[in-house]
Motif scaffolding. Structure first.
Motif, PDB file in Angstrom:
ATOM      1  N   GLU A   1       7.720 -10.879  14.088  1.00 34.91           N
ATOM      2  CA  GLU A   1       9.082 -11.058  14.408  1.00 34.91           C
ATOM      3  C   GLU A   1       9.826 -12.143  13.335  1.00 34.91           C
ATOM      4  O   GLU A   1      10.856 -11.943  12.861  1.00 34.91           O
ATOM      5  N   PHE A   2       8.988 -13.150  12.755  1.00 38.48           N
ATOM      6  CA  PHE A   2       9.455 -14.041  11.823  1.00 38.48           C
ATOM      7  C   PHE A   2       9.793 -13.616  10.646  1.00 38.48           C
ATOM      8  O   PHE A   2      10.699 -13.757  10.129  1.00 38.48           O
ATOM      9  N   ALA A   3       8.640 -12.670  10.087  1.00 38.75           N
ATOM     10  CA  ALA A   3       8.941 -12.043   8.848  1.00 38.75           C
ATOM     11  C   ALA A   3       9.998 -10.886   8.944  1.00 38.75           C
ATOM     12  O   ALA A   3      10.858 -10.764   7.777  1.00 38.75           O
ATOM     13  N   ALA A   4      10.193 -10.372  10.051  1.00 36.13           N
ATOM     14  CA  ALA A   4      11.596  -9.288  10.190  1.00 36.13           C
ATOM     15  C   ALA A   4      12.762  -9.859  10.503  1.00 36.13           C
ATOM     16  O   ALA A   4      13.514  -9.357   9.791  1.00 36.13           O
ATOM     17  N   THR A   5      12.856 -10.961  10.810  1.00 38.30           N
ATOM     18  CA  THR A   5      14.040 -11.514  11.337  1.00 38.30           C
ATOM     19  C   THR A   5      14.777 -12.741  10.686  1.00 38.30           C
ATOM     20  O   THR A   5      15.895 -12.979  10.497  1.00 38.30           O
ATOM     21  N   VAL A   6      13.517 -13.867  10.241  1.00 38.51           N
ATOM     22  CA  VAL A   6      14.002 -14.993   9.778  1.00 38.51           C
ATOM     23  C   VAL A   6      13.515 -15.089   8.386  1.00 38.51           C
ATOM     24  O   VAL A   6      14.375 -15.511   7.605  1.00 38.51           O
ATOM     25  N   ASP A   7      12.438 -15.024   7.686  1.00 39.75           N
ATOM     26  CA  ASP A   7      12.123 -15.392   6.362  1.00 39.75           C
ATOM     27  C   ASP A   7      11.128 -14.317   6.047  1.00 39.75           C
ATOM     28  O   ASP A   7       9.852 -14.319   6.156  1.00 39.75           O
ATOM     29  N   PRO A   8      11.683 -13.319   5.511  1.00 40.30           N
ATOM     30  CA  PRO A   8      10.654 -12.217   5.036  1.00 40.30           C
ATOM     31  C   PRO A   8       9.640 -12.658   3.880  1.00 40.30           C
ATOM     32  O   PRO A   8       8.430 -11.968   3.679  1.00 40.30           O
ATOM     33  N   ILE A   9      10.072 -13.478   2.947  1.00 44.58           N
ATOM     34  CA  ILE A   9       9.102 -13.902   2.004  1.00 44.58           C
ATOM     35  C   ILE A   9       8.057 -14.803   2.468  1.00 44.58           C
ATOM     36  O   ILE A   9       7.066 -14.795   2.328  1.00 44.58           O
ATOM     37  N   GLY A  10       8.449 -15.815   3.288  1.00 43.97           N
ATOM     38  CA  GLY A  10       7.295 -16.776   3.931  1.00 43.97           C
ATOM     39  C   GLY A  10       6.443 -16.075   4.952  1.00 43.97           C
ATOM     40  O   GLY A  10       5.379 -16.083   4.906  1.00 43.97           O
ATOM     41  N   GLY A  11       7.276 -14.966   5.664  1.00 43.99           N
ATOM     42  CA  GLY A  11       6.197 -14.399   6.552  1.00 43.99           C
ATOM     43  C   GLY A  11       5.284 -13.260   5.724  1.00 43.99           C
ATOM     44  O   GLY A  11       4.215 -13.180   6.320  1.00 43.99           O
ATOM     45  N   GLU A  12       6.066 -12.758   4.932  1.00 42.16           N
ATOM     46  CA  GLU A  12       5.052 -11.717   3.979  1.00 42.16           C
ATOM     47  C   GLU A  12       3.700 -12.639   3.616  1.00 42.16           C
ATOM     48  O   GLU A  12       2.883 -12.118   3.228  1.00 42.16           O
ATOM     49  N   ARG A  13       4.111 -13.866   3.002  1.00 43.98           N
ATOM     50  CA  ARG A  13       3.007 -14.708   2.367  1.00 43.98           C
ATOM     51  C   ARG A  13       1.996 -14.857   3.412  1.00 43.98           C
ATOM     52  O   ARG A  13       0.735 -14.656   3.182  1.00 43.98           O
ATOM     53  N   LEU A  14       2.568 -15.362   4.660  1.00 48.15           N
ATOM     54  CA  LEU A  14       1.228 -15.440   5.668  1.00 48.15           C
ATOM     55  C   LEU A  14       0.624 -14.206   6.024  1.00 48.15           C
ATOM     56  O   LEU A  14      -0.591 -14.224   6.115  1.00 48.15           O
ATOM     57  N   LEU A  15       1.194 -12.931   6.008  1.00 53.61           N
ATOM     58  CA  LEU A  15       0.656 -11.982   6.309  1.00 53.61           C
ATOM     59  C   LEU A  15      -0.330 -11.553   5.287  1.00 53.61           C
ATOM     60  O   LEU A  15      -1.324 -10.730   5.628  1.00 53.61           O
TER      61      LEU A  15
ATOM     62  N   THR B   1       0.756  -1.221  -0.008  1.00 56.47           N
ATOM     63  CA  THR B   1       0.021   0.058   0.094  1.00 56.47           C
ATOM     64  C   THR B   1       0.855   1.332   0.152  1.00 56.47           C
ATOM     65  O   THR B   1       0.581   2.005  -0.662  1.00 56.47           O
ATOM     66  N   VAL B   2       1.824   1.275   0.846  1.00 58.07           N
ATOM     67  CA  VAL B   2       2.897   2.356   0.927  1.00 58.07           C
ATOM     68  C   VAL B   2       4.155   1.856   0.363  1.00 58.07           C
ATOM     69  O   VAL B   2       4.767   0.889   0.602  1.00 58.07           O
ATOM     70  N   ARG B   3       4.656   2.514  -0.849  1.00 59.06           N
ATOM     71  CA  ARG B   3       6.164   2.150  -1.355  1.00 59.06           C
ATOM     72  C   ARG B   3       7.236   2.332  -0.325  1.00 59.06           C
ATOM     73  O   ARG B   3       7.319   3.419   0.224  1.00 59.06           O
ATOM     74  N   MET B   4       7.880   1.392  -0.013  1.00 59.21           N
ATOM     75  CA  MET B   4       9.019   1.303   0.883  1.00 59.21           C
ATOM     76  C   MET B   4       9.971   0.320   0.229  1.00 59.21           C
ATOM     77  O   MET B   4       9.688  -0.828  -0.294  1.00 59.21           O
ATOM     78  N   SER B   5      11.171   0.453   0.917  1.00 62.88           N
ATOM     79  CA  SER B   5      12.158  -0.659   0.672  1.00 62.88           C
ATOM     80  C   SER B   5      11.908  -1.848   1.556  1.00 62.88           C
ATOM     81  O   SER B   5      11.181  -1.735   2.410  1.00 62.88           O
ATOM     82  N   GLU B   6      12.576  -3.100   0.994  1.00 63.96           N
ATOM     83  CA  GLU B   6      12.546  -4.203   1.692  1.00 63.96           C
ATOM     84  C   GLU B   6      13.031  -3.797   3.372  1.00 63.96           C
ATOM     85  O   GLU B   6      12.432  -4.452   4.260  1.00 63.96           O
ATOM     86  N   ARG B   7      13.940  -3.089   3.459  1.00 62.59           N
ATOM     87  CA  ARG B   7      14.669  -2.966   4.685  1.00 62.59           C
ATOM     88  C   ARG B   7      13.514  -2.171   5.549  1.00 62.59           C
ATOM     89  O   ARG B   7      13.367  -2.567   6.811  1.00 62.59           O
TER      90      ARG B   7
END
Length: 226
Positions: A137-151, A13-19
């Motif tokens: 926490e999982f999405a931020a520190t472990v697996d951003p792709i898998g965490g993003e998918r669940l979110l 929704t808001v453009r931002m970097s992966e970081r």
């Protein structure tokens, strides 16, 4: 021969970097945790990083951080319990909205557990795997792709939670708004699902989470809070 094309990930929704997205998830995970002394100390240590975020999320998280600074810790703890532990429509457990404490919820929880295990994470017994701070926490520190998918799969629930918190004037609505800003916009199908969840409410049948018994490797978290 027709070449295969990669499907582009939906824009947030808001453009931002992966970081920046990972920083939002990390901050939101902290802010949505129980306001213990350790939590408050850690949030304040990370607070300066919020200034680097895009204005749309910086303002929302900054608003909540100001609330933490200006409110007595005992009052923060009381409000947290009243907000998330005593209201069925403000649960931080994402599968609770659709399944309540029915058998079907147990199968939905396994999806989270399998995603964590696939990334090499074994949860302890403090929380169920669909607890929003745990997922963030999982999405931020472990697996951003898998965490993003669940979110992303739970955008309707996240939006319903945001609306519920906003309707009750809760400061936590700002944190949910920051989280949803990192995900694709709500679609027409999402709006229909939000309406269904809002109309039905979590199922009332109290039958426990027996499906976990089918998986002997499952962490002993089924007795945690909803």
């Amino acid at each position: 021969m027709k070449l295969l094309t990669l499907r582009r990930r939906p824009e947030p929704t808001v453009r931002m970097s992966e970081r920046d997205r990972r920083l939002v998830w990390r901050m939101a995970a902290l802010c949505l945790d129980y306001p213990s002394e350790d939590m408050l100390r850690t949030v304040h240590e990370f607070g300066g990083a919020v200034d680097e975020l895009p204005a749309e999320v910086r303002d929302r998280l900054g608003e909540f951080l100001a609330h933490l600074r200006e409110t007595d810790p005992l009052e923060l703890a009381q409000r947290y319990v009243e907000t998330f532990d005593m209201r069925r429509r403000a649960s931080l457990h994402l599968t609770f909205y659709a399944y309540g404490d029915t058998r079907k919820r147990g199968m939905a929880l396994l999806r989270f557990k399998h995603a964590y295990r696939h990334a090499g994470v074994e949860l302890g017994d403090e929380e169920l795997p669909d607890h929003l701070p745990v997922l963030l926490e999982f999405a931020a520190t472990v697996d951003p792709i898998g965490g993003e998918r669940l979110l992303g799969e739970h955008v309707p629930v996240l939006e319903l939670l945001r609306l519920s918190l906003s309707d009750n004037g809760s400061p936590y609505a700002a944190v949910l708004a920051a989280v949803t800003a990192t995900l694709p916009p709500v679609t027409t199908a999402d709006r229909r699902r939000i309406a269904e969840l809002a109309a039905q409410g979590p199922p009332e049948e109290e039958v426990g989470l027996e499906p976990f018994a089918m998986d002997p490797m499952m962490f002993a978290g089924s007795e945690g809070r909803r």
